[in-house]
Motif scaffolding. Structure first.
Motif, PDB file in Angstrom:
ATOM      1  N   PHE A  24       0.858  -1.178   0.000  1.00 54.96           N
ATOM      2  CA  PHE A  24       0.000   0.000   0.000  1.00 54.96           C
ATOM      3  C   PHE A  24       0.897   1.232   0.000  1.00 54.96           C
ATOM      4  N   VAL A  25       0.605   2.161  -0.903  1.00 59.82           N
ATOM      5  CA  VAL A  25       1.400   3.385  -1.017  1.00 59.82           C
ATOM      6  C   VAL A  25       0.452   4.565  -0.885  1.00 59.82           C
ATOM      7  N   TYR A  26       0.753   5.447   0.074  1.00 58.50           N
ATOM      8  CA  TYR A  26      -0.040   6.667   0.243  1.00 58.50           C
ATOM      9  C   TYR A  26       0.916   7.839   0.294  1.00 58.50           C
ATOM     10  N   GLY A  27       0.675   8.842  -0.521  1.00 61.59           N
ATOM     11  CA  GLY A  27       1.566   9.995  -0.508  1.00 61.59           C
ATOM     12  C   GLY A  27       0.846  11.269  -0.865  1.00 61.59           C
ATOM     13  N   ILE A  28       1.372  12.360  -0.328  1.00 62.56           N
ATOM     14  CA  ILE A  28       0.825  13.676  -0.635  1.00 62.56           C
ATOM     15  C   ILE A  28       1.975  14.671  -0.735  1.00 62.56           C
ATOM     16  N   LEU A  29       1.884  15.513  -1.737  1.00 61.18           N
ATOM     17  CA  LEU A  29       2.885  16.545  -1.976  1.00 61.18           C
ATOM     18  C   LEU A  29       2.157  17.876  -2.021  1.00 61.18           C
ATOM     19  N   GLU A  30       2.665  18.866  -1.302  1.00 58.86           N
ATOM     20  CA  GLU A  30       2.000  20.166  -1.232  1.00 58.86           C
ATOM     21  C   GLU A  30       2.202  21.000  -2.485  1.00 58.86           C
ATOM     22  N   PRO A  48      10.272   4.545  -9.467  1.00 57.81           N
ATOM     23  CA  PRO A  48      11.370   3.572  -9.350  1.00 57.81           C
ATOM     24  C   PRO A  48      11.530   3.025  -7.931  1.00 57.81           C
ATOM     25  N   TYR A  49      11.140   3.811  -6.937  1.00 54.19           N
ATOM     26  CA  TYR A  49      11.212   3.344  -5.557  1.00 54.19           C
ATOM     27  C   TYR A  49      10.254   2.175  -5.352  1.00 54.19           C
ATOM     28  N   ILE A  50       9.031   2.318  -5.864  1.00 59.67           N
ATOM     29  CA  ILE A  50       8.048   1.236  -5.765  1.00 59.67           C
ATOM     30  C   ILE A  50       8.531   0.006  -6.518  1.00 59.67           C
ATOM     31  N   LYS A  51       9.066   0.205  -7.712  1.00 57.62           N
ATOM     32  CA  LYS A  51       9.565  -0.923  -8.503  1.00 57.62           C
ATOM     33  C   LYS A  51      10.676  -1.658  -7.760  1.00 57.62           C
ATOM     34  N   GLY A  52      11.539  -0.917  -7.081  1.00 57.45           N
ATOM     35  CA  GLY A  52      12.601  -1.535  -6.290  1.00 57.45           C
ATOM     36  C   GLY A  52      12.048  -2.336  -5.124  1.00 57.45           C
ATOM     37  N   LEU A  53      11.052  -1.796  -4.432  1.00 63.74           N
ATOM     38  CA  LEU A  53      10.426  -2.526  -3.326  1.00 63.74           C
ATOM     39  C   LEU A  53       9.726  -3.785  -3.824  1.00 63.74           C
ATOM     40  N   ALA A  54       9.108  -3.712  -4.998  1.00 63.85           N
ATOM     41  CA  ALA A  54       8.386  -4.853  -5.549  1.00 63.85           C
ATOM     42  C   ALA A  54       9.331  -5.998  -5.907  1.00 63.85           C
ATOM     43  N   LYS A  55      10.573  -5.701  -6.223  1.00 65.87           N
ATOM     44  CA  LYS A  55      11.549  -6.746  -6.542  1.00 65.87           C
ATOM     45  C   LYS A  55      11.837  -7.635  -5.331  1.00 65.87           C
ATOM     46  N   ALA A  56      11.674  -7.100  -4.136  1.00 65.45           N
ATOM     47  CA  ALA A  56      11.944  -7.866  -2.919  1.00 65.45           C
ATOM     48  C   ALA A  56      10.918  -8.973  -2.709  1.00 65.45           C
ATOM     49  N   LYS A  57       9.692  -8.751  -3.181  1.00 62.72           N
ATOM     50  CA  LYS A  57       8.611  -9.745  -3.047  1.00 62.72           C
ATOM     51  C   LYS A  57       7.881  -9.854  -4.367  1.00 62.72           C
ATOM     52  N   PRO A  58       8.329 -10.725  -5.262  1.00 64.45           N
ATOM     53  CA  PRO A  58       7.644 -10.865  -6.556  1.00 64.45           C
ATOM     54  C   PRO A  58       6.171 -11.251  -6.368  1.00 64.45           C
ATOM     55  N   GLY A  59       5.321 -10.729  -7.239  1.00 62.22           N
ATOM     56  CA  GLY A  59       3.897 -11.048  -7.183  1.00 62.22           C
ATOM     57  C   GLY A  59       3.083 -10.139  -6.288  1.00 62.22           C
ATOM     58  N   LEU A  60       3.675  -9.058  -5.780  1.00 55.35           N
ATOM     59  CA  LEU A  60       2.940  -8.127  -4.922  1.00 55.35           C
ATOM     60  C   LEU A  60       1.875  -7.379  -5.708  1.00 55.35           C
ATOM     61  N   ASP A  61       0.723  -7.195  -5.112  1.00 58.19           N
ATOM     62  CA  ASP A  61      -0.274  -6.269  -5.638  1.00 58.19           C
ATOM     63  C   ASP A  61       0.076  -4.908  -5.070  1.00 58.19           C
ATOM     64  N   ILE A  62       0.197  -3.917  -5.928  1.00 60.08           N
ATOM     65  CA  ILE A  62       0.565  -2.578  -5.477  1.00 60.08           C
ATOM     66  C   ILE A  62      -0.660  -1.683  -5.583  1.00 60.08           C
ATOM     67  N   LEU A  63      -1.072  -1.144  -4.453  1.00 61.21           N
ATOM     68  CA  LEU A  63      -2.229  -0.257  -4.370  1.00 61.21           C
ATOM     69  C   LEU A  63      -1.730   1.110  -3.936  1.00 61.21           C
ATOM     70  N   SER A  64      -2.001   2.139  -4.739  1.00 60.66           N
ATOM     71  CA  SER A  64      -1.470   3.454  -4.395  1.00 60.66           C
ATOM     72  C   SER A  64      -2.544   4.525  -4.417  1.00 60.66           C
ATOM     73  N   CYS A  65      -2.319   5.532  -3.614  1.00 66.83           N
ATOM     74  CA  CYS A  65      -3.163   6.714  -3.544  1.00 66.83           C
ATOM     75  C   CYS A  65      -2.210   7.891  -3.362  1.00 66.83           C
ATOM     76  N   LEU A  66      -1.975   8.620  -4.449  1.00 70.67           N
ATOM     77  CA  LEU A  66      -1.004   9.713  -4.433  1.00 70.67           C
ATOM     78  C   LEU A  66      -1.680  11.021  -4.822  1.00 70.67           C
ATOM     79  N   TYR A  67      -1.345  12.081  -4.111  1.00 68.91           N
ATOM     80  CA  TYR A  67      -1.921  13.392  -4.373  1.00 68.91           C
ATOM     81  C   TYR A  67      -0.826  14.432  -4.497  1.00 68.91           C
ATOM     82  N   VAL A  68      -1.017  15.344  -5.444  1.00 72.64           N
ATOM     83  CA  VAL A  68      -0.180  16.531  -5.562  1.00 72.64           C
ATOM     84  C   VAL A  68      -1.130  17.700  -5.416  1.00 72.64           C
ATOM     85  N   GLY A  69      -0.924  18.503  -4.366  1.00 72.30           N
ATOM     86  CA  GLY A  69      -1.912  19.521  -4.044  1.00 72.30           C
ATOM     87  C   GLY A  69      -3.193  18.807  -3.666  1.00 72.30           C
TER      88      GLY A  69
END
Length: 93
Positions: A40-46, A60-81
């Motif tokens: 799960f990825v949650y991020g906010i940028l002002e 690329p950070y997420i892709k690197g983390l996903a390499k540690a556990k192949p087959g991960l479902d990646i769910l993200s919620c990212l906001y800018v402003g």
């Protein structure tokens, strides 16, 4: 404006990273939470003007983390402003 990650808390179950500018001023944050088969990825940028830089930093950070556990479902919620953004790998909602 260039932005970087600055670790706040890192454990095997989660990571919280501040997003900082070149003056080390916090302009946002990202949290990564690990489950058995999910990331799960949650991020906010002002600052709205660096949305593409934010994507280029997070992707690329997420892709690197996903390499540690192949087959991960990646769910993200990212906001800018106040605008939700999607990563290049995900389809628009």
């Amino acid at each position: 404006m260039q932005i970087y990650f600055s670790p706040e808390v890192i454990t095997p179950q989660f990571q919280v990273l501040n997003v900082v500018d070149t003056k080390n001023k916090a302009v946002g944050n990202v949290a990564f939470l690990f489950d058995e088969k999910k990331l799960f990825v949650y991020g906010i940028l002002e600052e709205e003007g660096v949305g593409e830089d934010f994507k280029d930093l997070v992707t690329p950070y997420i892709k690197g983390l996903a390499k540690a556990k192949p087959g991960l479902d990646i769910l993200s919620c990212l906001y800018v402003g106040c605008k939700k953004i999607t990563l290049k790998d995900q389809k628009e909602e």
